[in-house]
Scaffold this active site. Structure first.
Site, PDB file in Angstrom:
ATOM      1  N   ARG A  52     104.914  52.002  54.883  1.00 50.56           N
ATOM      2  CA  ARG A  52     103.853  51.688  53.929  1.00 50.56           C
ATOM      3  C   ARG A  52     102.496  51.637  54.650  1.00 50.56           C
ATOM      4  NH1 ARG A  52     102.825  46.867  52.228  1.00 50.56           N
ATOM      5  NH2 ARG A  52     104.951  46.057  52.339  1.00 50.56           N
ATOM      6  N   ASP A 177      84.598  63.828  44.379  1.00 52.06           N
ATOM      7  CA  ASP A 177      85.868  64.478  44.054  1.00 52.06           C
ATOM      8  C   ASP A 177      85.641  65.978  44.221  1.00 52.06           C
ATOM      9  OD1 ASP A 177      88.057  65.698  42.871  1.00 52.06           O
ATOM     10  OD2 ASP A 177      88.252  64.213  41.263  1.00 52.06           O
ATOM     11  N   LYS A 202      96.620  69.858  43.657  1.00 51.26           N
ATOM     12  CA  LYS A 202      96.017  71.097  43.135  1.00 51.26           C
ATOM     13  C   LYS A 202      95.927  72.157  44.231  1.00 51.26           C
ATOM     14  CE  LYS A 202      95.311  68.330  39.608  1.00 51.26           C
ATOM     15  NZ  LYS A 202      96.404  68.050  38.709  1.00 51.26           N
TER      16      LYS A 202
HETATM   17  C1  LIG Z   1      89.393  66.872  39.550  1.00 50.37           C
HETATM   18  C2  LIG Z   1      90.612  65.998  39.524  1.00 50.37           C
HETATM   19  N1  LIG Z   1      90.560  64.801  40.125  1.00 50.37           N
HETATM   20  C3  LIG Z   1      91.624  63.973  40.137  1.00 50.37           C
HETATM   21  C4  LIG Z   1      92.811  64.319  39.523  1.00 50.37           C
HETATM   22  C5  LIG Z   1      93.979  63.367  39.556  1.00 50.37           C
HETATM   23  O1  LIG Z   1      94.905  63.827  40.500  1.00 50.37           O
HETATM   24  P1  LIG Z   1      96.493  63.587  40.402  1.00 50.37           P
HETATM   25  O2  LIG Z   1      96.993  64.254  39.184  1.00 50.37           O
HETATM   26  O3  LIG Z   1      96.981  64.185  41.695  1.00 50.37           O
HETATM   27  O4  LIG Z   1      96.702  62.095  40.358  1.00 50.37           O
HETATM   28  C6  LIG Z   1      92.916  65.552  38.889  1.00 50.37           C
HETATM   29  C7  LIG Z   1      94.174  65.924  38.191  1.00 50.37           C
HETATM   30  O5  LIG Z   1      94.200  66.721  37.287  1.00 50.37           O
HETATM   31  C8  LIG Z   1      91.791  66.419  38.892  1.00 50.37           C
HETATM   32  O6  LIG Z   1      91.829  67.616  38.283  1.00 50.37           O
END
Ligand SMILES: Cc1ncc(COP(=O)(O)O)c(C=O)c1O
Length: 384
Positions: A52, A177, A202
């Site tokens: 963890r 992000d 992704k």
């Molecule tokens: C731009 C973006 N940020 C965050 C996330 C969240 O990621 P996760 O699905 O891996 O939790 C996604 C998921 O679709 C996303 O497209």
């Protein structure tokens, strides 16, 4: 030529060129142990205690990400959401944060439904409007500016260098992000951001077969230590096998993402001429708002993600998606297979996405096949 001189694509292709010393293995072994032995004199000299806290399986994948993003350190998480929410959980109740009006809906939903009631003050602003960000920031009390660029699902572009300057002048951090841009096209830390976040589910992994997230920091400061503690104490870590899969996926990151972006650019240009398409949203198109900023801060491409607005409203969009054969109707993005999604349907009540919008994640199929399949589906959707 030493490893320190390798370009990012070479670093990714070889996972930094690490060789397992005991066997010479080029692909790393997977350690499945959840716990590690303490030395007889009560020390933990291997640095590993319990998974963890950390896991030998994270070391290489985190090291690759750190190099690709030109950061100081990385943390992998159980999901993109775990990584994103940890940044907000590392703030303190009462702290003020800014987030984009247009943002991946899962984060927006969590900010509204959890983070605000939990005690964070959050204002949503148009992150493509630097003046609006400057007005919304509260020097001394704003601790975080969160943005996403290009941002789901209309691909809003944030000027990262300008917003980083605003954040720092106010005593706040900028977290980005960068799931859609990937380190192939954009390295936010080099533009002044403090933290980069990825849904590694992704493009980083790229094969639609695991859930993972990551954070990369510019400096290993006290906030970063808090983030490490949040991950450990929540236990939002990935398993050893997922870490291994992610590392394997990242080896092909550059050719996958560059190919997908080339196809997306061609598709965007061709779809502009389709009679059933009202608008194409893609930062690589010269008339896209934010194109000039995207061209400055994204080097080599504009990602494999685009959206189209379809004539005939919501019904026209849903009907068109129903007619694809090669494209697959599914949520998520960044895999080898191309996905089409009526975004408003999955976002639900809080959705601000236009109802006629279809989001397209471009994969690795032949770009002409992708166009022909989609054009035929749009023709059929338009006729009905
Ligand atoms: C731009 C973006 N940020 C965050 C996330 C969240 O990621 P996760 O699905 O891996 O939790 C996604 C998921 O679709 C996303 O497209």
């Amino acid at each position: 030529m030493s490893e320190s001189d390798w370009r990012p694509s070479s670093l990714a292709a070889q996972g930094l060129g690490w060789i397992e010393p005991k066997t010479g293995a080029i692909s790393p072994p997977i350690h499945m142990s959840s716990t590690f032995q303490r030395d007889p004199d009560n020390q933990y000299r291997t640095g590993h205690i319990y998974i963890r806290d950390d896991n030998p399986a994270f070391e290489q994948v985190e090291a690759v990400l750190t190099r690709l993003e030109e950061g100081a350190a990385s943390l992998v998480f159980a999901s993109g959401m775990a990584a994103a929410t940890s940044v907000f959980l590392a703030l303190r109740p009462g702290d003020h944060a800014l987030a984009p009006e247009n943002i991946y809906y899962g984060v927006r939903k969590w900010l509204l439904g959890f983070a605000k009631p939990w005690g964070l003050e959050i204002d949503f602003v148009d992150m493509s409007n630097t003046d609006a960000v400057r007005k919304a920031v509260r020097p001394g009390s704003t601790k975080l500016i969160w943005t996403e660029t290009p941002a789901n699902p209309v691909w809003t572009i944030t000027d990262l260098a300008a917003v980083a300057e605003i954040a720092h002048a106010a005593g706040a951090k900028l977290a980005v992000d960068s799931t859609v841009a990937t380190p192939v096209f954009c390295r936010p830390l080099t533009l002044g951001a403090d933290i980069v976040m990825h849904s590694a589910t992704k493009f980083l992994n790229g094969h639609s077969d695991l859930l993972a997230g990551a954070l990369v920091t510019r400096t290993e400061d006290a906030f970063w230590e808090r983030l490490r503690t949040v991950r450990t104490q929540l236990g939002s870590v990935i398993g050893s096998f997922e870490a291994w899969l992610l590392l394997r996926g990242m080896r092909s990151l550059f050719p996958r993402v560059e190919y997908a972006a080339r196809s997306a650019q061609r598709l965007a240009e061709r779809l502009q001429g389709h009679p059933a398409v009202a608008a194409v949203l893609y930062p690589g198109l010269p008339d896209f708002p934010g194109h000039a900023i995207a061209a400055r801060q994204m080097k080599g491409g504009f990602s494999g993600m685009l959206s189209i607005r379809v004539k005939g409203g919501e019904a026209g969009a849903v009907r068109s998606a129903a007619n694809v054969q090669l494209w697959k109707r599914a949520t998520s993005l960044g895999g080898t297979e191309s996905l089409i999604e009526h975004r408003a349907s999955i976002e639900g009540d809080l959705s601000t996405t236009p109802k006629d919008l279809l989001r397209l994640s471009v994969g690795l199929e032949d770009a002409d096949d992708l166009y022909r399949d989609l054009a035929a589906a749009l023709d059929a959707g338009h006729r009905n």
